[in-house]
Design a protein around this motif. Structure first.
Motif, mmCIF file in Angstrom:
data_model
loop_
_atom_site.group_PDB
_atom_site.id
_atom_site.type_symbol
_atom_site.label_atom_id
_atom_site.label_comp_id
_atom_site.label_asym_id
_atom_site.label_seq_id
_atom_site.Cartn_x
_atom_site.Cartn_y
_atom_site.Cartn_z
ATOM 1 N N LEU A 270 -48.433 -17.406 90.701
ATOM 2 C CA LEU A 270 -49.142 -16.237 90.181
ATOM 3 C C LEU A 270 -50.305 -15.847 91.090
ATOM 4 O O LEU A 270 -50.573 -14.658 91.290
ATOM 5 C CB LEU A 270 -49.637 -16.507 88.758
ATOM 6 N N ASP A 271 -50.990 -16.831 91.645
ATOM 7 C CA ASP A 271 -52.081 -16.525 92.573
ATOM 8 C C ASP A 271 -51.535 -15.837 93.831
ATOM 9 O O ASP A 271 -52.130 -14.870 94.336
ATOM 10 C CB ASP A 271 -52.822 -17.799 92.965
ATOM 11 N N SER B 67 -52.713 -13.766 77.450
ATOM 12 C CA SER B 67 -52.956 -14.992 76.673
ATOM 13 C C SER B 67 -53.257 -14.659 75.225
ATOM 14 O O SER B 67 -52.799 -15.354 74.303
ATOM 15 C CB SER B 67 -54.126 -15.775 77.282
ATOM 16 N N ASP C 176 -58.035 -11.469 86.159
ATOM 17 C CA ASP C 176 -58.635 -12.191 85.039
ATOM 18 C C ASP C 176 -58.420 -11.437 83.728
ATOM 19 O O ASP C 176 -58.163 -12.051 82.677
ATOM 20 C CB ASP C 176 -60.126 -12.389 85.277
ATOM 21 N N GLU D 127 -54.756 -11.839 82.689
ATOM 22 C CA GLU D 127 -54.581 -13.188 82.152
ATOM 23 C C GLU D 127 -55.108 -13.268 80.716
ATOM 24 O O GLU D 127 -54.450 -13.811 79.819
ATOM 25 C CB GLU D 127 -55.313 -14.197 83.038
ATOM 26 N N ARG E 262 -46.437 -12.706 84.406
ATOM 27 C CA ARG E 262 -47.295 -13.581 83.601
ATOM 28 C C ARG E 262 -46.723 -13.782 82.204
ATOM 29 O O ARG E 262 -46.864 -14.853 81.595
ATOM 30 C CB ARG E 262 -48.707 -12.994 83.536
ATOM 31 N N GLU F 39 -46.588 -22.990 88.957
ATOM 32 C CA GLU F 39 -46.693 -21.706 88.272
ATOM 33 C C GLU F 39 -48.003 -21.004 88.619
ATOM 34 O O GLU F 39 -48.018 -19.805 88.903
ATOM 35 C CB GLU F 39 -46.591 -21.893 86.751
ATOM 36 N N ARG F 40 -49.115 -21.764 88.601
ATOM 37 C CA ARG F 40 -50.407 -21.165 88.914
ATOM 38 C C ARG F 40 -50.450 -20.693 90.360
ATOM 39 O O ARG F 40 -50.959 -19.605 90.662
ATOM 40 C CB ARG F 40 -51.504 -22.209 88.683
ATOM 41 N N ARG G 64 -49.173 -26.691 88.721
ATOM 42 C CA ARG G 64 -49.586 -26.180 90.020
ATOM 43 C C ARG G 64 -48.634 -25.113 90.547
ATOM 44 O O ARG G 64 -49.065 -24.118 91.151
ATOM 45 C CB ARG G 64 -49.656 -27.330 91.024
ATOM 46 N N GLU H 215 -46.015 -19.731 81.468
ATOM 47 C CA GLU H 215 -47.369 -20.213 81.220
ATOM 48 C C GLU H 215 -47.812 -20.981 82.469
ATOM 49 O O GLU H 215 -47.115 -21.907 82.898
ATOM 50 C CB GLU H 215 -47.399 -21.140 80.005
ATOM 51 N N PRO H 216 -48.933 -20.623 83.060
ATOM 52 C CA PRO H 216 -49.385 -21.296 84.290
ATOM 53 C C PRO H 216 -50.017 -22.646 83.995
ATOM 54 O O PRO H 216 -51.201 -22.877 84.256
ATOM 55 C CB PRO H 216 -50.393 -20.303 84.860
ATOM 56 N N ASP H 217 -49.202 -23.577 83.450
ATOM 57 C CA ASP H 217 -49.734 -24.880 83.067
ATOM 58 C C ASP H 217 -49.440 -25.954 84.108
ATOM 59 O O ASP H 217 -49.619 -27.135 83.856
ATOM 60 C CB ASP H 217 -49.181 -25.306 81.702
#
Length: 234
Positions: free
Chosen positions: A206-207, A228, A221, A224, A192, A202-203, A200, A196-198
């Protein structure tokens, strides 16, 4: 063999003298800094891998270096999760904030106690995260390797990075290296920190990583929120 712990510090040591702007935009500038002063090579690896985070660690997290920052942030998130707190990402403070070292019995290893093998796992986890959006194609890889040749990294470290860029990501090996929940938290925290999960990709990565590591949604959470809060615009 290169020093895996030192390389990990270089991935996270984002405060390079004379380097400003976005991560990608400062690649050439940071390379010049490295050529002029090979000792000031913090974040060379992260910059040249094009993590595109556009953010850097703030306060004491940046001063501590890679291993201590990963362990400290991971422990802080884990402690907040276990205490039942809400995962709120407070704005990063302007003044250096204290990032307490994890207690010796917390399961989060101090830098001096961390094995080189696990440090290498964390480096690989960060590289895998940086490659998550697939932007490192053949041309980009060539530019990266050209910069690595003058970045001040040792020949062994540069060869390792070259191999990691060329070879398929072995996510199974990264996942299996997390023997304890604390180690799995550190793997996710390092990943992480790298991006930066900005988008689809990257997000989604990480998921997927969180799911494969078996981390509870609430714990993710908190990681994250903690990461952040530790980052500010570069």
């Amino acid at each position: 063999m290169f020093d895996a712990k030192k390389l990990l510090d270089q991935f996270l040591g984002s405060q390079v003298p004379g380097a400003g702007g976005s991560v990608r935009g400062r690649a050439d500038q940071v390379t010049k800094v490295a050529k002029d002063n090979p000792l000031a090579t913090g974040a060379i690896a992260a910059v040249l891998l094009g993590t595109k985070s556009g953010r850097k660690l703030a306060g004491n997290a940046a001063v501590l270096g890679g291993l201590a920052a990963i362990a400290g942030l991971g422990y802080q998130a884990y402690k907040n999760y276990q205490s039942g707190k809400e995962p709120v990402a407070e704005p990063a403070p302007r003044a250096p904030a204290q990032l307490p070292a994890p207690p010796a019995d917390s399961g989060f290893a101090a830098p001096e106690a961390l094995s080189d093998d696990f440090a290498l796992v964390l480096v690989r986890a960060m590289i895998a995260a940086a490659r998550a959006d697939g932007h490192i194609d053949g041309a980009e890889r060539g530019r990266i390797l050209d910069k690595l040749s003058v970045s001040g990294l040792s020949a062994d470290a540069a060869a390792f990075l070259e191999a990691e860029l060329v070879n398929p990501i072995d996510l199974d090996a990264i996942i299996s290296a997390g023997k304890t929940e604390e180690e799995r938290v550190e793997i996710y925290t390092a990943s992480r920190l790298a991006i930066e999960p900005d988008g689809r990709a990257e997000r989604g990565y990480l998921d997927l990583l969180a799911g494969r590591l078996g981390l509870a949604d609430g714990l993710v959470d908190h990681i994250e929120a903690t990461v952040s809060a530790a980052k500010i615009p570069a």
